[in-house]
Write an enzyme that holds these catalytic residues in place. Structure first.
Site, short mmCIF file in Angstrom:
data_model
loop_
_atom_site.label_atom_id
_atom_site.label_comp_id
_atom_site.label_asym_id
_atom_site.label_seq_id
_atom_site.Cartn_x
_atom_site.Cartn_y
_atom_site.Cartn_z
N GLU A 101 5.13 6.40 -9.82
CA GLU A 101 6.05 7.38 -9.21
C GLU A 101 6.05 8.69 -9.99
OE1 GLU A 101 9.08 4.19 -7.10
OE2 GLU A 101 9.52 4.89 -9.11
N ASN A 145 13.49 8.05 -7.73
CA ASN A 145 14.42 6.95 -8.00
C ASN A 145 15.88 7.35 -7.88
OD1 ASN A 145 12.89 4.41 -8.87
ND2 ASN A 145 11.78 6.09 -9.85
N THR A 157 5.99 0.71 -0.33
CA THR A 157 7.39 1.16 -0.38
C THR A 157 7.36 2.63 -0.80
OG1 THR A 157 7.60 0.20 -2.60
CG2 THR A 157 8.44 -1.09 -0.76
N SER A 172 18.17 6.30 -0.21
CA SER A 172 18.57 7.30 0.79
C SER A 172 17.63 7.27 1.99
CB SER A 172 18.56 8.70 0.16
OG SER A 172 19.43 8.76 -0.93
N THR A 182 1.92 -8.78 -10.61
CA THR A 182 2.22 -7.38 -10.37
C THR A 182 3.28 -7.31 -9.29
OG1 THR A 182 1.30 -5.24 -9.78
CG2 THR A 182 0.40 -7.13 -8.65
N LYS A 228 0.46 -3.54 -3.90
CA LYS A 228 1.41 -2.46 -3.77
C LYS A 228 2.24 -2.37 -5.04
CE LYS A 228 5.24 -2.30 -2.90
NZ LYS A 228 6.45 -2.10 -3.76
#
Length: 464
Positions: free
Chosen positions: A336, A459, A212, A464, A249, A238
């Site tokens: 991230e 985030n 993702t 979007s 996870t 992932k």
């Protein structure tokens, strides 16, 4: 013409001053010598995301007998990428799983738990269907029905019961799965399963297909021995954000050619998940979809293991732990916006549970994580994270180290503290923080990453 700031940019501007940055790390588990890097592939995650500076190569994975993989673009994402992954397994494949304890679990989590939990659960699992782009979580009966219909269609094509098809989803919460997109691609999937594609490329494509906001595919491979027979273990995972696993996870799928009873697989997962997937954190948030599934095809020729305490499992158990820890570390490396890989170790705790709680408090602290991002060895923030837990701590024996450098000892600043050496150490991409709380003899380790403005950008514009 002035460009209107995105949501992420607005949030960044509002909080930029609050995100004062810090540093962090550990070395990733050493890969087997035979697991050389596969050819680099174009990232399949969200467009515009730079590959993590902590990324590692995808390993070369040899054939795992009894397991085949294919991917396709089902259209859950607007941009061009594979977002559907299907595994087909040999008859008699065993399976076990561990799942999120989140109170709002997804429809695929409910499906797997239901069919693996019965007396005959996990004894003949024939397929795994994974989609990215739609979590199918918080979708009620409509989401459950969609998962069932998808499993039913796959079962018809593979000649098995729908209960023998495992399901997993990842993506946006609150959107019902459009199973027609999966069903429409099943002819392409079947063709892919029968195609002459090197297994390592199959695994790499699967790793990319479940991404993702991940910036690189995550894979691992190891070998073990059972009574003189070589058995192979391979896995993908992932996860990049919403990572503070509680039983598993984000998503992890591991396949072995060993012949092991489902109850034994479940015990092995339970044994190793605590110190691997449940010992990493990116942002302290637990997903609705956390799933780890372990499949054993039984094609290696090794004797069947049907008892949890069987000593022949020793080598296999160690290799499985290695694969799980490697995948867990890669989740942190792809956190991230991450620029630092951090190992937090707590020693001298009153109990293992206390040590774990203290280590997670440090690893989850936004103040500690932003200081690490700014390469600032602000050990006062570590003191804060330790003290707020209300766990047993001897203040006058508290000691803190960043790598080899002592920051505090006996509850006070270290007399050997050297700011220049500490500053130089904090520039490293991998950081070790060790804390001795002086209350006992227990230890625990948790891995995390720093918290940067990149996390807000990703985030703030997630949908979007």
């Amino acid at each position: 013409m002035t460009k209107t700031p995105t949501t992420g940019q607005k949030i960044e501007q509002a909080f930029e001053k609050a995100l004062d940055p810090f540093a962090a790390a550990l070395k990733r588990a050493t890969r087997p010598a035979e697991a050389a890097a596969a050819p680099a592939a174009t990232p399949a995650g969200k467009p515009g995301l730079a590959v993590s500076p902590l990324a590692v190569p995808f390993p070369t994975i040899p054939p795992i007998g009894g397991g085949e993989i294919a991917t396709a673009r089902a259209g859950f994402y607007k941009h061009e990428r594979d977002d559907l992954v299907v595994f087909r397994f040999a008859r008699g494949t065993s399976c076990a799983g561990v799942f999120t304890r989140h109170k709002i679990g997804s429809a695929p989590v409910d499906w797997c738990k239901k069919h693996l939990g019965g007396a005959e659960g996990g004894k003949d699992v024939r397929a795994l269907v994974v989609n990215a782009g739609c979590a199918n979580a918080f979708t009620g009966k409509a989401g459950a029905d969609a998962a069932r219909r998808a499993a039913s269609e796959v079962a018809k094509r593979f000649g098995c019961r729908q209960r023998d098809v495992m399901m997993a989803s990842t993506g946006v919460i609150g959107v019902v799965l459009d199973e027609k997109k999966i069903i429409a691609k099943l002819p392409d999937i079947e063709a892919g399963l029968d195609a002459d594609i090197h297994p390592s490329e199959q695994w790499a494509k699967a790793g990319r297909g479940i991404m993702t906001t991940d910036t690189f595919p995550k894979g691992s491979y190891a070998e073990a021995e059972i009574e003189g027979y070589k058995v192979r273990i391979a896995g993908i995972a992932k996860g990049s954000g919403m990572i503070a696993p509680d039983m598993a996870t984000m998503l992890a799928f591991i396949v072995t050619d060993a012949d092991i009873h489902p109850n034994v697989l479940k015990a092995l997962l339970g044994l190793h998940v605590r110190t691997t997937f449940n010992s990493v954190t990116v942002d302290g948030d637990t997903s609705t979809n956390d799933t780890a599934l372990l499949f054993a095809t039984g094609t290696s020729g090794a004797p069947r293991i049907g008892r949890v305490g069987d000593r022949r499992l020793k080598s296999f158990s160690a290799a499985l732990d290695k694969v799980m820890l490697d995948l867990a570390h890669q989740l942190v490396r792809d956190g991230e916006g991450a620029t630092k890989f951090v190992k937090v170790t707590v020693d001298g705790a009153a109990s293992p549970a206390s040590a774990r709680k203290l280590a997670k408090s440090i690893a989850d602290s936004p103040l500690v994580k932003t200081a690490i991002a700014g390469q600032d060895a602000n050990w006062g923030r570590v003191v804060m994270a330790v003290g707020k837990t209300e766990e047993p701590v001897d203040r006058d024996r508290l000691a803190i180290r960043f790598g080899p450098h002592q920051a505090a000892v006996d509850g006070a600043p270290s007399p050997t503290y050297d700011e220049a050496k500490m500053t130089a150490y904090m520039k490293n991409p991998e950081i070790d923080i060790t804390v001795d709380v002086g209350a006992g003899r227990a230890s625990a380790t948790v891995w995390t990453c720093d918290l940067t403005k990149g996390y807000i950008e990703i985030n703030g514009d997630y949908r979007s």
